[in-house]
Design an enzyme around this catalytic site. Structure first.
Site, PDB file in Angstrom:
ATOM      1  N   ALA A  67      55.734 110.961  10.207  1.00 25.94           N
ATOM      2  CA  ALA A  67      54.597 111.648  11.046  1.00 25.94           C
ATOM      3  C   ALA A  67      53.906 110.489  11.784  1.00 25.94           C
ATOM      4  O   ALA A  67      53.948 109.315  11.336  1.00 25.94           O
ATOM      5  CB  ALA A  67      53.424 112.194   9.955  1.00 25.94           C
ATOM      6  N   GLY A 111      58.398 112.118   7.237  1.00 24.07           N
ATOM      7  CA  GLY A 111      58.448 113.852   7.836  1.00 24.07           C
ATOM      8  C   GLY A 111      59.855 113.885   8.727  1.00 24.07           C
ATOM      9  O   GLY A 111      60.355 114.913   8.722  1.00 24.07           O
ATOM     10  N   GLU A 114      62.063 114.920   6.043  1.00 24.28           N
ATOM     11  CA  GLU A 114      61.851 116.000   5.733  1.00 24.28           C
ATOM     12  C   GLU A 114      62.502 117.101   6.352  1.00 24.28           C
ATOM     13  O   GLU A 114      62.840 118.361   6.191  1.00 24.28           O
ATOM     14  CB  GLU A 114      60.316 116.230   5.436  1.00 24.28           C
ATOM     15  CG  GLU A 114      59.710 115.544   4.284  1.00 24.28           C
ATOM     16  CD  GLU A 114      58.434 115.422   4.046  1.00 24.28           C
ATOM     17  OE1 GLU A 114      57.822 114.760   5.039  1.00 24.28           O
ATOM     18  OE2 GLU A 114      57.790 116.030   3.006  1.00 24.28           O
ATOM     19  N   GLU A 134      56.312 107.367   1.983  1.00 25.23           N
ATOM     20  CA  GLU A 134      54.530 107.974   1.975  1.00 25.23           C
ATOM     21  C   GLU A 134      53.823 107.380   0.809  1.00 25.23           C
ATOM     22  O   GLU A 134      52.589 107.095   1.036  1.00 25.23           O
ATOM     23  CB  GLU A 134      54.497 109.424   1.556  1.00 25.23           C
ATOM     24  CG  GLU A 134      54.854 110.344   2.795  1.00 25.23           C
ATOM     25  CD  GLU A 134      56.506 110.498   2.907  1.00 25.23           C
ATOM     26  OE1 GLU A 134      57.378 109.957   2.096  1.00 25.23           O
ATOM     27  OE2 GLU A 134      56.807 111.508   3.620  1.00 25.23           O
TER      28      GLU A 134
END
Ligand code: COA
Length: 260
Positions: A67, A111, A114, A134
């Site tokens: 992200a 992300g 992911e 994270e």
């Protein structure tokens, strides 16, 4: 082909190639990238020529470095909640009836990891690096990492990555079953597109049914999964593609599937 945007899209043979195109920021996922990616997947889904999708990152440094951390600054928890509960890039690939292959060419973090986990297949360049960093930011994976990673690599390996934030290379990712194949960096895209083309030569009806049934194995109890398999088998059995596939076998020729 669309070009110049933060996400580009082109059709190569029967595959859509979607490229996250923000290399100066290591292809980090900001609002614009997410929106453009959703549009690209929707376009590939609607395009009858396209039978499989390959996702990669522009440049040689990153697939996606997660992200966009800059967007976290100044965002309230409620605003972040809205971002995470609106249509997500993760659901878009997982629910797409056409198989989605991640061609992971560099850093594949947060992300980005992911998104790769939500794809159906993952091929890594030998230069790829994977991680869920994270915890370094005081958060946890929020794009499905805590749920999809243990389903793919098992609980222990998932917890090791998620709790430490450590990065691993492509060979280790292959050993863990996080990726299905590794390739030399220069060969990565060709290999991913070749895999997409192999899938594209099959019945689109059967491929979509196979994706749905096999994915359901991870969330449904066995009895329910077996019922779903039987129902989807019937859909395939009633298709023109089944008639063509069986006829082509008996006539000793290659089947021409139409997806009907
Ligand atoms: N969000 C926002 N910007 C990012 C980013 C991210 N996730 N990842 C990289 N960038 C930006 C950097 O800020 C830098 O911008 P600048 O040139 O304007 O300063 C640019 O991309 C290049 O990054 P840099 O760190 O200089 O490149 P590198 O090759 O040395 O390192 C990474 C690459 C991916 C290892 C490193 O950038 C990194 O750790 N990124 C964050 C990864 C992360 O924690 N992701 C999870 C987010 S939840």
């Amino acid at each position: 082909m669309t070009d110049g945007g933060v996400v580009t899209q082109e059709v190569r043979g029967r595959a859509a190639l979607i490229t996250i195109n923000r290399p100066e920021k290591r292809n980090a996922l900001d609002r614009q990238v997410r929106a453009a990616f959703l549009d690209a997947v929707a376009a590939a889904r609607e395009n009858d020529v396209v039978r499989a999708i390959v996702v990669t990152g522009a440049g040689d440094k990153a697939f996606i470095a997660g992200a966009d951390i800059g967007e976290f600054e100044g965002r309230t928890a409620v605003e972040q909640w809205r971002v995470m509960t609106s249509a997500t890039i993760f659901d878009a690939v997982e629910r797409c009836p056409k198989p989605v292959i991640a061609a992971v060419n560099g850093f594949c973090l947060g992300g980005g990891m992911e998104l790769a986990l939500a794809c159906d297949l993952r091929i890594a360049s030998l230069a790829a690096r994977f991680g869920q960093p994270e915890v370094n930011l005081g958060i946890i994976p929020g794009g499905g990492g805590t749920q999809r990673l243990p389903r793919i690599v098992g609980l222990g390996a998932a917890l090791k990555l998620i709790l430490t934030g450590d990065l691993i290379g492509a060979e280790e990712a292959l050993r863990l079953g996080l990726v299905e194949e590794v390739a030399e960096p220069a060969a990565l895209l060709d290999r991913a597109l070749a895999l997409a083309e192999t899938i594209a030569s099959k019945s689109p009806v059967a491929v979509a049914a196979a994706k749905e049934a096999t994915r359901a194995a991870l969330s449904l109890p066995l009895d329910d999964g077996l019922k779903l398999e039987t129902a989807l088998f019937q859909v395939c059995f009633a298709s023109d593609d089944r008639a063509e596939g069986v006829r082509a076998f008996l006539e000793k020729r290659a089947a021409q599937f139409t997806g009907k």
